[in-house]
Design a protein around this motif. Structure first.
Motif, short mmCIF file in Angstrom:
data_model
loop_
_atom_site.label_atom_id
_atom_site.label_comp_id
_atom_site.label_asym_id
_atom_site.label_seq_id
_atom_site.Cartn_x
_atom_site.Cartn_y
_atom_site.Cartn_z
N LEU A 7 0.84 -1.19 0.00
CA LEU A 7 0.00 0.00 0.00
C LEU A 7 0.88 1.24 0.00
CD1 LEU A 7 -2.75 1.44 0.31
CD2 LEU A 7 -2.45 1.24 2.80
N HIS A 8 0.68 2.13 -0.96
CA HIS A 8 1.41 3.40 -1.04
C HIS A 8 0.39 4.53 -1.01
CE1 HIS A 8 5.09 1.24 -2.00
NE2 HIS A 8 4.42 0.59 -2.94
N ILE A 9 0.67 5.54 -0.21
CA ILE A 9 -0.22 6.70 -0.08
C ILE A 9 0.52 7.93 -0.57
CG2 ILE A 9 -1.54 8.14 1.51
CD1 ILE A 9 -1.81 5.70 3.33
N ALA A 10 -0.09 8.67 -1.48
CA ALA A 10 0.49 9.92 -1.97
C ALA A 10 -0.46 11.05 -1.62
CB ALA A 10 0.72 9.86 -3.47
N ASP A 11 -0.03 11.96 -0.78
CA ASP A 11 -0.81 13.14 -0.42
C ASP A 11 -0.30 14.33 -1.22
OD1 ASP A 11 -2.38 11.85 1.47
OD2 ASP A 11 -0.92 12.15 3.05
N VAL A 44 13.51 16.87 -1.10
CA VAL A 44 12.96 15.68 -0.45
C VAL A 44 13.28 15.73 1.03
CG1 VAL A 44 15.04 14.34 -0.99
CG2 VAL A 44 12.90 13.15 -0.50
N LEU A 45 12.38 15.21 1.83
CA LEU A 45 12.58 15.08 3.28
C LEU A 45 11.97 13.77 3.73
CD1 LEU A 45 12.23 17.72 6.05
CD2 LEU A 45 10.89 15.64 6.24
N GLU A 46 12.73 12.98 4.47
CA GLU A 46 12.25 11.68 4.95
C GLU A 46 12.10 11.72 6.46
OE1 GLU A 46 13.43 6.92 4.92
OE2 GLU A 46 14.50 8.34 3.65
N GLY A 70 10.90 2.71 -1.50
CA GLY A 70 11.59 1.71 -0.70
C GLY A 70 10.67 1.02 0.27
N SER A 71 11.26 0.17 1.12
CA SER A 71 10.47 -0.59 2.10
C SER A 71 10.36 0.11 3.44
CB SER A 71 11.12 -1.97 2.29
OG SER A 71 12.45 -1.82 2.76
N SER A 72 11.01 1.29 3.59
CA SER A 72 10.99 2.01 4.86
C SER A 72 9.58 2.46 5.19
CB SER A 72 11.92 3.22 4.81
OG SER A 72 11.77 4.00 5.97
N ALA A 73 9.24 2.39 6.49
CA ALA A 73 7.93 2.85 6.93
C ALA A 73 7.88 4.35 7.13
CB ALA A 73 7.55 2.15 8.24
N SER A 74 9.04 5.03 7.07
CA SER A 74 9.08 6.47 7.27
C SER A 74 8.46 7.19 6.08
CB SER A 74 10.53 6.95 7.45
OG SER A 74 11.11 6.35 8.59
N PRO A 75 7.64 8.18 6.34
CA PRO A 75 7.07 8.94 5.22
C PRO A 75 8.13 9.76 4.51
CG PRO A 75 6.53 9.99 7.30
CD PRO A 75 7.19 8.69 7.65
N VAL A 76 7.91 10.02 3.24
CA VAL A 76 8.81 10.83 2.43
C VAL A 76 8.01 11.97 1.84
CG1 VAL A 76 10.39 10.86 0.47
CG2 VAL A 76 10.22 8.81 1.89
N PHE A 77 8.53 13.18 1.97
CA PHE A 77 7.84 14.37 1.50
C PHE A 77 8.66 15.03 0.39
CE2 PHE A 77 7.00 13.72 6.00
CZ PHE A 77 5.61 13.73 6.05
N PHE A 78 7.95 15.67 -0.53
CA PHE A 78 8.59 16.38 -1.63
C PHE A 78 8.01 17.79 -1.72
CE2 PHE A 78 10.80 12.81 -3.50
CZ PHE A 78 10.04 11.71 -3.11
N ARG A 79 8.84 18.71 -2.19
CA ARG A 79 8.35 20.06 -2.45
C ARG A 79 9.25 20.71 -3.51
NH1 ARG A 79 10.21 23.60 2.93
NH2 ARG A 79 12.44 23.68 2.43
N LEU A 80 8.76 21.80 -4.08
CA LEU A 80 9.57 22.59 -5.00
C LEU A 80 10.13 23.79 -4.27
CD1 LEU A 80 7.38 22.57 -8.23
CD2 LEU A 80 9.43 21.24 -7.77
#
Length: 225
Positions: A7-11, A44-46, A70-80
């Motif tokens: 399951l992948h969630i993209a906000d 990017v920020l993890e 990846g398989s990490s449970a940590s969320p990853v955020f992106f911005r411009l």
């Protein structure tokens, strides 16, 4: 039964001016991100969004980019964000001839990418002013000069002119060996509390009542630590 896919969630947080288009590439387990703002880059920020550990992914990436999920449970955020400041904001090297320099009380010439200054004790206030300023002193606080001092003078000063202020009194003194070989001199300009805001020019004073020549290979204004 088939094994379910992860399951992948993209906000998405969209603004009127900046947004990122994201699509999941199931065959490669990657996110593809694209944007149309050429003057911004992806960061990017993890982990914890409350921190400010944003990094460029990688620095200088252009749209589109692919991010491996990846398989990490940590969320990853992106911005411009606007591009990161370059390490060097101004470089004067005379490789293409004269720069935008004002010369006082000296003769000068350019040869093979070297600025050659001829000083005379009869001319009391020799200095050069680099007129091409317009940079942020809070980001760029170091000045580096590669120079060969063929005079007996050892006490020089680096002046600067902040926007809205004046040149007189704003300076850092530094020493240089007399009649030396090539030296690289680095000056931390933030030692002067007026080194802030926008800087419109910098200036090197070579002392008074000296005879001889000074050769300058380059001068750089660059980011501090």
């Amino acid at each position: 039964f088939e094994t379910p896919t992860p399951l992948h969630i993209a906000d998405y947080v969209l603004t009127d001016s900046l947004d990122i288009d994201v699509s999941y590439q199931s065959g490669t387990n990657e996110l593809e991100m694209s944007w149309i703002f050429g003057n911004h880059e992806l960061q990017v920020l993890e982990g914890d969004l409350d921190t400010n550990d944003w990094t460029y992914y990688p620095e200088g990436s252009e749209s589109p980019v692919r991010y491996a999920v990846g398989s990490s449970a940590s969320p990853v955020f992106f911005r411009l964000a606007p591009p990161a400041p370059s390490e060097v904001v101004r470089r004067y090297d005379w490789d293409d001839g004269d720069e935008d320099i004002y010369f006082k009380d000296m003769d000068h010439s350019v040869s093979n990418g070297l600025l050659i200054l001829t000083l005379s004790a009869s001319r009391s206030d020799p200095y050069i002013r680099m007129n091409d300023g317009g940079f942020d002193a809070d980001i760029y606080s170091m000045i580096r000069v590669r120079v060969r001092n063929n005079t007996p003078g050892t006490q020089w000063r680096m002046y600067f002119w902040p926007v809205g202020g004046g040149e007189a009194g704003n300076s850092i003194g530094f020493n240089i060996p007399a009649n030396s070989g090539w030296e690289i001199i680095e000056v931390e300009m933030s030692q002067d509390p007026d080194w802030q805001g926008q800087i419109q020019s910098t200036r090197i004073d070579f002392g008074t009542a000296v005879n001889g020549t000074i050769e300058i290979d380059y001068m750089e204004i660059y980011k501090g630590a």
